[in-house]
Design a protein around this motif. Structure first.
Motif, PDB file in Angstrom:
ATOM      1  N   GLU A 294      -9.499   4.619   6.890  1.00 53.08           N
ATOM      2  CA  GLU A 294     -10.019   5.975   7.216  1.00 53.08           C
ATOM      3  C   GLU A 294     -10.741   6.612   6.248  1.00 53.08           C
ATOM      4  O   GLU A 294     -11.845   7.296   6.685  1.00 53.08           O
ATOM      5  CB  GLU A 294      -8.860   6.895   7.714  1.00 53.08           C
ATOM      6  N   SER A 295     -10.269   6.460   4.977  1.00 48.45           N
ATOM      7  CA  SER A 295     -11.060   7.296   3.992  1.00 48.45           C
ATOM      8  C   SER A 295     -12.422   7.005   3.944  1.00 48.45           C
ATOM      9  O   SER A 295     -13.150   7.742   3.475  1.00 48.45           O
ATOM     10  CB  SER A 295     -10.091   7.229   2.602  1.00 48.45           C
ATOM     11  N   PHE A 296     -12.653   5.567   3.935  1.00 43.98           N
ATOM     12  CA  PHE A 296     -13.907   5.029   3.814  1.00 43.98           C
ATOM     13  C   PHE A 296     -14.852   5.954   4.850  1.00 43.98           C
ATOM     14  O   PHE A 296     -16.026   5.909   4.510  1.00 43.98           O
ATOM     15  CB  PHE A 296     -14.087   3.589   3.976  1.00 43.98           C
ATOM     16  N   PHE A 297     -14.105   6.025   6.016  1.00 38.57           N
ATOM     17  CA  PHE A 297     -14.964   6.878   7.067  1.00 38.57           C
ATOM     18  C   PHE A 297     -14.844   8.503   6.945  1.00 38.57           C
ATOM     19  O   PHE A 297     -15.643   8.926   7.622  1.00 38.57           O
ATOM     20  CB  PHE A 297     -14.681   6.373   8.346  1.00 38.57           C
ATOM     21  N   GLY A 298     -13.917   8.760   6.092  1.00 36.29           N
ATOM     22  CA  GLY A 298     -13.610  10.387   6.319  1.00 36.29           C
ATOM     23  C   GLY A 298     -14.313  11.070   5.260  1.00 36.29           C
ATOM     24  O   GLY A 298     -14.283  12.203   5.279  1.00 36.29           O
ATOM     25  N   HIS A 299     -15.092  10.644   4.226  1.00 36.17           N
ATOM     26  CA  HIS A 299     -15.875  11.241   3.527  1.00 36.17           C
ATOM     27  C   HIS A 299     -17.271  10.739   3.352  1.00 36.17           C
ATOM     28  O   HIS A 299     -17.588   9.478   3.649  1.00 36.17           O
ATOM     29  CB  HIS A 299     -15.471  11.459   2.093  1.00 36.17           C
ATOM     30  N   VAL A 300     -18.288  11.533   2.943  1.00 36.79           N
ATOM     31  CA  VAL A 300     -19.665  11.163   2.660  1.00 36.79           C
ATOM     32  C   VAL A 300     -19.459  10.156   1.214  1.00 36.79           C
ATOM     33  O   VAL A 300     -18.673  10.106   0.512  1.00 36.79           O
ATOM     34  CB  VAL A 300     -20.620  12.479   2.188  1.00 36.79           C
ATOM     35  N   HIS A 301     -20.719   9.558   1.331  1.00 35.55           N
ATOM     36  CA  HIS A 301     -20.768   8.507   0.040  1.00 35.55           C
ATOM     37  C   HIS A 301     -22.277   9.083  -0.730  1.00 35.55           C
ATOM     38  O   HIS A 301     -22.805   9.828  -0.541  1.00 35.55           O
ATOM     39  CB  HIS A 301     -21.116   7.085   0.448  1.00 35.55           C
ATOM     40  N   ARG A 302     -22.425   8.258  -1.821  1.00 33.52           N
ATOM     41  CA  ARG A 302     -23.537   8.270  -2.402  1.00 33.52           C
ATOM     42  C   ARG A 302     -24.943   7.732  -1.513  1.00 33.52           C
ATOM     43  O   ARG A 302     -24.896   6.773  -1.246  1.00 33.52           O
ATOM     44  CB  ARG A 302     -23.654   7.623  -3.979  1.00 33.52           C
ATOM     45  N   HIS A 303     -25.912   8.562  -1.634  1.00 33.17           N
ATOM     46  CA  HIS A 303     -27.166   8.117  -0.954  1.00 33.17           C
ATOM     47  C   HIS A 303     -27.825   6.822  -1.489  1.00 33.17           C
ATOM     48  O   HIS A 303     -28.077   6.779  -2.687  1.00 33.17           O
ATOM     49  CB  HIS A 303     -28.383   9.099  -1.171  1.00 33.17           C
ATOM     50  N   PRO A 304     -27.884   5.920  -0.651  1.00 34.59           N
ATOM     51  CA  PRO A 304     -28.745   4.728  -0.979  1.00 34.59           C
ATOM     52  C   PRO A 304     -30.052   5.172  -1.166  1.00 34.59           C
ATOM     53  O   PRO A 304     -30.547   6.134  -0.426  1.00 34.59           O
ATOM     54  CB  PRO A 304     -28.449   3.672  -0.078  1.00 34.59           C
ATOM     55  N   ALA A 305     -30.822   4.277  -1.785  1.00 33.68           N
ATOM     56  CA  ALA A 305     -32.217   4.972  -2.022  1.00 33.68           C
ATOM     57  C   ALA A 305     -33.264   3.770  -2.123  1.00 33.68           C
ATOM     58  O   ALA A 305     -32.817   2.600  -2.800  1.00 33.68           O
ATOM     59  CB  ALA A 305     -32.262   5.662  -3.179  1.00 33.68           C
ATOM     60  N   LYS A 306     -34.502   3.942  -1.856  1.00 36.12           N
ATOM     61  CA  LYS A 306     -35.373   3.034  -2.002  1.00 36.12           C
ATOM     62  C   LYS A 306     -36.679   3.948  -3.032  1.00 36.12           C
ATOM     63  O   LYS A 306     -36.820   5.027  -2.545  1.00 36.12           O
ATOM     64  CB  LYS A 306     -36.311   2.368  -0.842  1.00 36.12           C
ATOM     65  N   LEU A 307     -36.982   3.461  -4.103  1.00 29.20           N
ATOM     66  CA  LEU A 307     -37.925   4.197  -4.972  1.00 29.20           C
ATOM     67  C   LEU A 307     -39.030   3.366  -5.333  1.00 29.20           C
ATOM     68  O   LEU A 307     -38.877   2.420  -5.744  1.00 29.20           O
ATOM     69  CB  LEU A 307     -36.953   4.649  -6.062  1.00 29.20           C
ATOM     70  N   TRP A 308     -40.295   4.037  -5.327  1.00 26.92           N
ATOM     71  CA  TRP A 308     -41.390   3.277  -5.859  1.00 26.92           C
ATOM     72  C   TRP A 308     -41.990   4.224  -7.040  1.00 26.92           C
ATOM     73  O   TRP A 308     -42.084   5.590  -7.008  1.00 26.92           O
ATOM     74  CB  TRP A 308     -42.652   3.277  -4.754  1.00 26.92           C
ATOM     75  N   TYR A 309     -42.133   3.516  -8.059  1.00 28.27           N
ATOM     76  CA  TYR A 309     -42.596   4.188  -9.272  1.00 28.27           C
ATOM     77  C   TYR A 309     -44.036   3.749  -9.761  1.00 28.27           C
ATOM     78  O   TYR A 309     -44.120   2.501  -9.933  1.00 28.27           O
ATOM     79  CB  TYR A 309     -41.584   4.435 -10.444  1.00 28.27           C
ATOM     80  N   GLU A 310     -44.865   4.669 -10.524  1.00 24.55           N
ATOM     81  CA  GLU A 310     -45.856   4.156 -11.336  1.00 24.55           C
ATOM     82  C   GLU A 310     -45.820   4.872 -12.573  1.00 24.55           C
ATOM     83  O   GLU A 310     -45.638   5.997 -12.489  1.00 24.55           O
ATOM     84  CB  GLU A 310     -47.117   4.189 -10.475  1.00 24.55           C
ATOM     85  N   ASN A 368     -26.656   5.513   9.705  1.00 25.22           N
ATOM     86  CA  ASN A 368     -25.684   5.074   8.908  1.00 25.22           C
ATOM     87  C   ASN A 368     -24.921   6.076   8.568  1.00 25.22           C
ATOM     88  O   ASN A 368     -24.859   7.160   8.801  1.00 25.22           O
ATOM     89  CB  ASN A 368     -26.438   4.589   7.590  1.00 25.22           C
ATOM     90  N   PRO A 369     -23.729   5.759   7.632  1.00 24.28           N
ATOM     91  CA  PRO A 369     -22.661   6.700   7.272  1.00 24.28           C
ATOM     92  C   PRO A 369     -23.370   7.541   6.787  1.00 24.28           C
ATOM     93  O   PRO A 369     -24.222   7.782   5.891  1.00 24.28           O
ATOM     94  CB  PRO A 369     -21.848   5.880   6.362  1.00 24.28           C
ATOM     95  N   PRO A 370     -22.810   8.986   6.905  1.00 28.63           N
ATOM     96  CA  PRO A 370     -23.185   9.991   6.250  1.00 28.63           C
ATOM     97  C   PRO A 370     -22.926  10.169   4.660  1.00 28.63           C
ATOM     98  O   PRO A 370     -22.170   9.706   4.100  1.00 28.63           O
ATOM     99  CB  PRO A 370     -22.486  11.379   6.793  1.00 28.63           C
ATOM    100  N   CYS A 371     -24.183  10.617   4.073  1.00 23.92           N
ATOM    101  CA  CYS A 371     -24.154  10.515   2.457  1.00 23.92           C
ATOM    102  C   CYS A 371     -24.265  11.905   2.085  1.00 23.92           C
ATOM    103  O   CYS A 371     -25.297  12.967   2.715  1.00 23.92           O
ATOM    104  CB  CYS A 371     -25.163   9.503   1.925  1.00 23.92           C
TER     105      CYS A 371
END
Length: 794
Positions: A294-310, A368-371
């Motif tokens: 339940e805890s895995f669904f009961g709180h937010v997580h760190r945002h996954p991200a896609k990043l492009w840099y130059e 997706n799960p809230p972050c």
């Protein structure tokens, strides 16, 4: 332990034992390590009921019907609640805006969303009854990435958005967008001799605190409720809970219970409203304790991200420009996503001087799960990408990666891309110098002459899957930039009440704040401040509750700065009132009472040259001083929504890491041997605690580098690994040596010159580990965490 720079403005009580600057012991330390500490899950009340939350089994669906009859008829069940049972018209809550339903209505938007509540006389009875609730779902297509979220025909995750960000985002499935533009990045690109770009993927990390969400709601005779809960911000919880219950805030009384870790995962509500609703409906105390699933669904997580840099640079190594685009997946509800976007965009350049930048950061609504909040808060994802870029540019130029960073490092006086000046020490080059100068650990440590190999020192550890034949070593470096405190115009303040009186013939101080002690050691620091400012040995820390003004959140590395500042402020006011009492009682006996600067030290009133005028017990005999004051740091402003310009942050912190890894390239196994860190903390109020915070943040960053990731099925948006069996965490066997070099270069704008400590090491440890693995293998490795198949090509 480190070096001391400019004066740290410690004005009072340096001769009082246990004051600031000393490694005093935590009052809760022995209880926690012996298992005697009372966590929120340990609470018990006579005649209490147990609550349970029924959660959705699908990620996106219409709720056609809910049948609770069989559950309600179960023996031992006292109540079953759905959305229709909510008592007021306020049925949503949220940190920045209220888009999160207390219980799902009409549709569910993510896997594990709360749909119904059960109260029963036993936890297993509540679970069995919840399983009898029949829900008919009509599944809908899922939004899982930017392409599906922003397509012209995309389904809207929230059909009727009316929050204050909707006016400036290009699509309703974008929570918030923040550009930061300074100079002309495209024109500056023409001056570059080398241009390097990269695409990076950052995985979804869980806070993985060991104490699951838990608490107890007790209905009161006045129609209110007393809530005992593990949280990070009592007053924020209160502001969200009371409207849903239809109660005035003074009838929702909150007390902090023992917290088993947080790291941002307790900033949002979990079981708070649910327990209160069940308690008020049944008239009995209701306890809710999540299991790990339940805890895995009961709180937010760190945002996954896609990043492009130059990045571009001249042949002599000076950075010419930077362009980047950061896409954060916020999941189904906003939580802290707007603030995470603000951090990611404003800190996207890192601790470097680059005049011309073009930055865009945004967060998506998906199924997706809230972050939301997690240690490092947007800056972690950016640091992973820009540090990989620094290594790429240095390699393209044929330069040493540390020397290249030092050549472009910011310093005090640097203007950030937001236009804000860094007006306190920024020892980026020095931090890098220190970690590079540290001796390397010996090679092939697992071997010793004539003895069998110690498999614990090998990649793979006790699984003993390698004997070292294909193991190669790599070394990598990284440095990061993190803000301290809440930003962008948020009215960030804290409150402290300090009382001083004589008890048993001895002067005693009591400190009362609403600060959530989540393991960071704030209760220790508050006592140290009181001893320093009031010169007393005995300090009592009152339990945190909402009977005192807000202390803000235990997050953003802000509590020692802001609530510590409030404690200092109130102590100073108490001290002045105590001295006034002394002048009234004894001023006619010694001229120094009126003419000298007076201090409180060692339980006495003394002059600045050490002459004792009176015992504090005599001054306070028959008297008590009780003062509650707020304290605010200097103000910030919101970033311009078109250019990102503005003095958006309070303070900056810096940490650098050198990682040493060993990799079995045939089996894809990694062993992190050492993660050396150098960090400027301004002033180490408790040196032992400071080192512990740095080591803890370092290890959390290592976790996302090599093992931690919540896996979400891209087709169904369901979480595939909600357990510690499948979500891997570093254990003591995975923990490397973490030597720490602490610098103390005071920030003159902060109490005692301190800087927030806890988050900065989480930034740079991740890219340092990845850099070391790249150095060992020659692979590009543009995603985290690194998996064995990324190293073997399987």
């Amino acid at each position: 332990m480190g070096v001391t720079g400019s004066p740290t403005n410690i004005n009072q009580g340096t001769r009082t034992k246990g004051g600031i600057g000393e490694s005093t012991m935590r009052p809760d330390g022995i209880l926690k390590v012996t298992g005697e500490f009372a966590y929120s899950s340990d609470m018990w009340h006579e005649d209490m009921l147990w609550g349970h939350t029924l959660r959705s089994t699908v990620a996106h669906a219409e709720i056609v019907s809910i049948d609770i009859a069989e559950a309600l008829a179960t023996s031992g069940v006292y109540a079953v609640l759905t959305y229709d049972d909510l008592p007021t018209s306020v049925k949503n809550y949220g940190l920045e805006f209220q888009d999160t339903p207390v219980l799902a209505h009409g549709k569910v938007r993510h896997h594990g969303e709360p749909v119904a509540l059960v109260a029963a006389d036993h936890p297993e009875t509540a679970r069995r009854a919840a399983a009898k609730i029949k829900i008919d779902y009509r599944e809908l297509p899922v939004i899982t990435d930017e392409a599906s979220a922003t397509a012209d025909d995309a389904i809207l995750v929230h059909e009727n958005r009316d929050d204050h960000h909707i006016g400036h985002v290009p699509h309703p499935n974008i929570v918030h967008r923040q550009p930061v533009i300074r100079g002309d990045a495209e024109a500056a690109k023409a001056r570059a001799d080398v241009v390097v770009s990269g695409e990076y993927v950052f995985g979804m990390q869980d806070q993985a605190f060991l104490g699951p969400e838990s608490g107890m709601a007790v209905p009161a005779e006045d129609g209110g409720v007393d809530l005992y809960v593990a949280t990070q911000w009592l007053h924020s919880d209160l502001n969200q809970i009371a409207p849903v219950l239809g109660l005035p805030k003074d009838k929702v009384r909150m007390t902090l219970s023992g917290v088993g870790g947080a790291f941002g995962g307790r900033e949002d509500l979990s079981m708070q409203i649910h327990a209160c609703l069940l308690a008020l409906r049944t008239g009995k105390p209701v306890k809710i304790v999540y299991n790990r699933f339940e805890s895995f669904f009961g709180h937010v997580h760190r945002h996954p991200a896609k990043l492009w840099y130059e990045h571009g640079a001249t042949r002599d190594g000076k950075l010419t420009h930077m362009k980047c685009r950061i896409v954060l997946d916020g999941g189904a509800y906003a939580s802290a996503s707007p603030a995470v976007v603000g951090n990611a965009s404003s800190l996207a350049v890192g601790p470097y001087v680059i005049e011309d930048v073009d930055i865009e950061a945004l967060a998506l609504y998906t199924n997706n799960p809230p972050c939301g909040a997690m240690r490092g808060f947007g800056a972690v994802q950016a640091c992973f990408a820009y540090e990989a870029q620094m290594d790429k540019v240095a390699a393209e130029l044929g330069m040493d990666p540390v020397e290249f960073r030092q050549l472009n490092a910011m310093e005090q006086g640097t203007l950030l891309p937001t236009g804000q000046q860094v007006d306190s020490p920024a020892p980026v080059a020095e931090l890098l110098r220190r970690v590079k100068a540290r001796p390397l650990p010996p090679e092939r440590q697992w071997e010793s002459a004539g003895e069998e190999a110690d498999v614990r020192a090998l990649p793979g550890g006790l699984s003993n899957t390698t004997h070292g034949e294909g193991v190669v070593r790599g070394v990598g470096y990284a440095v990061g930039l993190k803000n301290v405190g809440f930003s962008e115009g948020f009215d960030d303040y804290s409150t402290a009440r300090v009382r001083m009186e004589v008890i048993g013939g001895e002067p005693v101080a009591t400190v009362h704040t609403a600060m959530a002690e989540v393991g960071q050691g704030g209760v220790t620091v508050h006592a140290q401040i009181a001893r320093t400012e009031l010169g007393v040995a005995q300090v009592t820390i009152h339990p945190a509750d909402t009977r005192v003004g807000s202390a803000g959140s235990t997050s953003a590395s802000r509590q020692t700065y802001v609530t510590g500042g409030a404690v200092k402020n109130s102590c100073e006011a108490v001290r002045e009132q105590v001295l006034e009492i002394g002048r009234r009682k004894f001023g006619t006996y010694h001229p120094a009472w009126a003419t000298a600067e007076l201090l409180l030290e060692g339980g006495k009133v003394v002059t600045d040259d050490g002459e004792v005028l009176a015992d504090l017990a005599d001054v306070l005999e028959g008297e008590a001083v009780d003062i509650e004051l707020e304290w605010r740091h200097r103000p910030t402003v919101a970033f311009d929504l078109r250019t990102g310009q503005g003095n958006g942050h309070v303070q900056y912190s810096f940490a650098a890491h050198r990682a040493v890894v060993e990799v079995d390239t045939e089996l894809g196994l990694v062993k992190v041997i050492e993660l050396a860190c150098a960090q400027d903390v301004g002033k180490a109020l408790n040196p032992l605690s400071v080192v512990g915070q740095i080591q803890g943040g370092t290890l959390q960053g290592m976790g996302i580098a090599v093992m931690e990731e919540i896996i979400v099925d891209p087709k169904t948006a369901k979480v595939r690994n909600p357990s510690f069996t499948d979500y891997l965490l570093p254990t003591i066997l995975d923990t490397p040596t973490i030597p720490v070099d602490v610098l103390e270069l005071a920030d003159d704008h902060a109490p005692y010159g301190l800087r927030g400590v806890g988050e900065a090491p989480t930034l740079s440890s991740t890219p340092a580990v990845l850099a070391a693995i790249r150095n060992a293998t020659g692979l590009e490795l543009n995603r985290t965490p690194v998996r064995p198949e990324h190293l073997t090509g399987a």
